[in-house]
Design a protein around this motif. Sequence first.
Motif, PDB file in Angstrom:
ATOM      1  N   UNK A  75       0.820  -1.216   0.000  1.00  0.00           N
ATOM      2  CA  UNK A  75       0.000   0.000   0.000  1.00  0.00           C
ATOM      3  C   UNK A  75       0.850   1.260   0.000  1.00  0.00           C
ATOM      4  N   UNK A  76       1.982   1.238   0.723  1.00  0.00           N
ATOM      5  CA  UNK A  76       2.841   2.412   0.758  1.00  0.00           C
ATOM      6  C   UNK A  76       3.528   2.685  -0.562  1.00  0.00           C
ATOM      7  N   UNK A  77       3.854   1.619  -1.297  1.00  0.00           N
ATOM      8  CA  UNK A  77       4.480   1.814  -2.614  1.00  0.00           C
ATOM      9  C   UNK A  77       3.578   2.645  -3.515  1.00  0.00           C
ATOM     10  N   UNK A  78       2.270   2.415  -3.403  1.00  0.00           N
ATOM     11  CA  UNK A  78       1.325   3.109  -4.282  1.00  0.00           C
ATOM     12  C   UNK A  78       0.841   4.415  -3.670  1.00  0.00           C
ATOM     13  N   UNK A  79       0.706   4.479  -2.349  1.00  0.00           N
ATOM     14  CA  UNK A  79       0.236   5.710  -1.716  1.00  0.00           C
ATOM     15  C   UNK A  79       1.236   6.842  -1.893  1.00  0.00           C
ATOM     16  N   UNK A  80       2.499   6.556  -1.671  1.00  0.00           N
ATOM     17  CA  UNK A  80       3.516   7.602  -1.760  1.00  0.00           C
ATOM     18  C   UNK A  80       3.776   8.033  -3.197  1.00  0.00           C
ATOM     19  N   UNK A  81       3.668   7.100  -4.130  1.00  0.00           N
ATOM     20  CA  UNK A  81       4.160   7.363  -5.482  1.00  0.00           C
ATOM     21  C   UNK A  81       3.078   7.498  -6.546  1.00  0.00           C
ATOM     22  N   UNK A  82       1.849   7.137  -6.239  1.00  0.00           N
ATOM     23  CA  UNK A  82       0.820   7.115  -7.268  1.00  0.00           C
ATOM     24  C   UNK A  82       0.253   8.474  -7.628  1.00  0.00           C
ATOM     25  N   UNK A  83      -0.571   8.472  -8.640  1.00  0.00           N
ATOM     26  CA  UNK A  83      -1.280   9.678  -9.074  1.00  0.00           C
ATOM     27  C   UNK A  83      -2.231  10.152  -7.979  1.00  0.00           C
ATOM     28  N   UNK A  84      -2.881   9.186  -7.326  1.00  0.00           N
ATOM     29  CA  UNK A  84      -3.839   9.512  -6.278  1.00  0.00           C
ATOM     30  C   UNK A  84      -3.984   8.302  -5.362  1.00  0.00           C
ATOM     31  N   UNK A  85      -3.919   8.543  -4.054  1.00  0.00           N
ATOM     32  CA  UNK A  85      -4.022   7.445  -3.092  1.00  0.00           C
ATOM     33  C   UNK A  85      -5.357   7.520  -2.366  1.00  0.00           C
ATOM     34  N   UNK A  86      -6.125   6.431  -2.456  1.00  0.00           N
ATOM     35  CA  UNK A  86      -7.437   6.352  -1.826  1.00  0.00           C
ATOM     36  C   UNK A  86      -7.399   5.253  -0.762  1.00  0.00           C
ATOM     37  N   UNK A  87      -7.850   5.570   0.440  1.00  0.00           N
ATOM     38  CA  UNK A  87      -7.934   4.584   1.513  1.00  0.00           C
ATOM     39  C   UNK A  87      -9.392   4.392   1.903  1.00  0.00           C
ATOM     40  N   UNK A  88      -9.797   3.122   2.003  1.00  0.00           N
ATOM     41  CA  UNK A  88     -11.199   2.769   2.136  1.00  0.00           C
ATOM     42  C   UNK A  88     -11.424   1.941   3.393  1.00  0.00           C
ATOM     43  N   UNK A  89     -12.537   2.227   4.096  1.00  0.00           N
ATOM     44  CA  UNK A  89     -12.855   1.445   5.288  1.00  0.00           C
ATOM     45  C   UNK A  89     -14.287   1.698   5.708  1.00  0.00           C
ATOM     46  N   UNK A  90     -14.964   0.690   6.269  1.00  0.00           N
ATOM     47  CA  UNK A  90     -16.210   0.979   6.979  1.00  0.00           C
ATOM     48  C   UNK A  90     -15.919   1.976   8.102  1.00  0.00           C
ATOM     49  N   UNK A  91     -16.892   2.760   8.460  1.00  0.00           N
ATOM     50  CA  UNK A  91     -16.660   3.801   9.464  1.00  0.00           C
ATOM     51  C   UNK A  91     -16.534   3.244  10.871  1.00  0.00           C
TER      52      UNK A  91
END
Length: 503
Positions: free
Chosen positions: A388-404
């Motif tokens: 997840x960090x490889x894509x969050x730090x370097x991607x075009x846009x990082x989306x994190x998803x979770x039930x509340x």
Amino acid sequence: MNERIAHAGLASRLVSAEQAAALIQPGMAVGMSGFTGAGYPKAVPKALASRIEAARERGEQFAIRILTGASTAPELDGVLARAGGIEFRLPYQSDPELRGRINGGQIEYMDIHLGHVAQHALFGFLGRIDLAIVEVTAILPDGRLVPSTSVGNNKTWLDLADKVIIEVNHRQPRAMEGMHDVYYGTAKPPHRKPIPLAHPGDRIGEPYLKVDLDKVVAVVESDAPDRIGRFAPIDEVSRSIAGHLVEFFRHEIRAGRLGEQLLPLQSGVGNIANAVLAGLHEGGFRGLTAFTEVIQDGMLDLIGNGTIDMASATSFSLSPEGVEEFARNIDLYREKIVLRPQEISNHAELVRRLGVIGMNGMVEADLYGNVNSTHVCGTSIINGIGGSGDFARNGFMSCFLSPSTAKNGAISAFVPMVSHVDHTEHDVAVLVSEQGLADLRGLSPKQRARAIINNCAHPDYRPMLQDYYDRALRDSKGRHTPHLLAEALSWHQRFLETGTMKA
């Protein structure tokens, strides 16, 4: 020789799993294949566990260091952890037996970005690799290896290990040959060249793994399936999260920040990820691509119905139905899927250059957008940071998803301060729950806090978050990122003491 082991020299080294396990000595560092329960060795680890148990009964200490691609399965991590045979483990795990011993302090565990493992091993940061145990689909007459259902760090283990054990699994589809793309152009700095990949479907290497035949000390045959499990049906919470994210993508298209084919997608594993993928199809998207780590059922569906044209990954993670579908239409998937080493699938420069949209799950996020994706109450590891960090730090846009919420509402996924930080506020662009979506791009800390409270938090916890924020804004020494340090982790402490975060 047989059709699966067509090299005469290697066929002559065919032994039983027990004979191969006898070559493994206490204290060895062993690189094993496997990524998200796919492509791991299945016979040798079980035989090794029996050997370790016998040694323990004699009062002898016997444990090894294990390095893999990611999580494996009970037949590897589980049996060896139960036998007390693991001294150290990296980089990602999901087995309950192993997790329990890590959190109990019996096993040392290093959580590390999946995209860093191969290069850290190459640089010597992880020490000597004594032995590699790698599952393959077949051995060709010239000694090249047809990879299995994951590539992971196999190339690195085969290159760096002093000795190699090859496990040939007859259960893996022989028709997988041609699906893999193993790139051999990586090197140590400063002699690196740009990786010539410009599209998720580009093939820049070769379909096979190479091994120094003189290092192969044993070949073992197996006939066993990968770890497979059923995904829960997509529930309303997951469907709502997916709906918010798909609508957000539509908004970005209208704003001119994305095109109709979006950008290459990276998707974590699980129910929410499958819901998002289903939502893309239902939303009418077509001609998409994926540059991700894992192919799961939802992505097979999207390839089959034309929503995704091409998917690049390093492994599969399929249900029983997904395994059957893959085998039934393997000729189609061999043209639409490329499996690469994880040093390529998770490569920071490629993720940045391709403009990957990262979509990953999380444990919790705080008012300012910091994300915890690995720990419960800051001390107990769940699985690991994975990719997840490889894509969050370097991607075009990082989306994190979770039930509340979790635990029937006893836990809020949105808290004053996270108990462990995996992804700082600087790497988090979008947070999504079933309540709504918070677009954090271009916002100050206080603006982020208001967006998260109003859009993502559960109504049961929203007043508590607002109260904390208002008092922090009033009483905190600093007004840039207001916090009440004496209360910042009180929600977690209250959960530990009472079983709920609710006041």
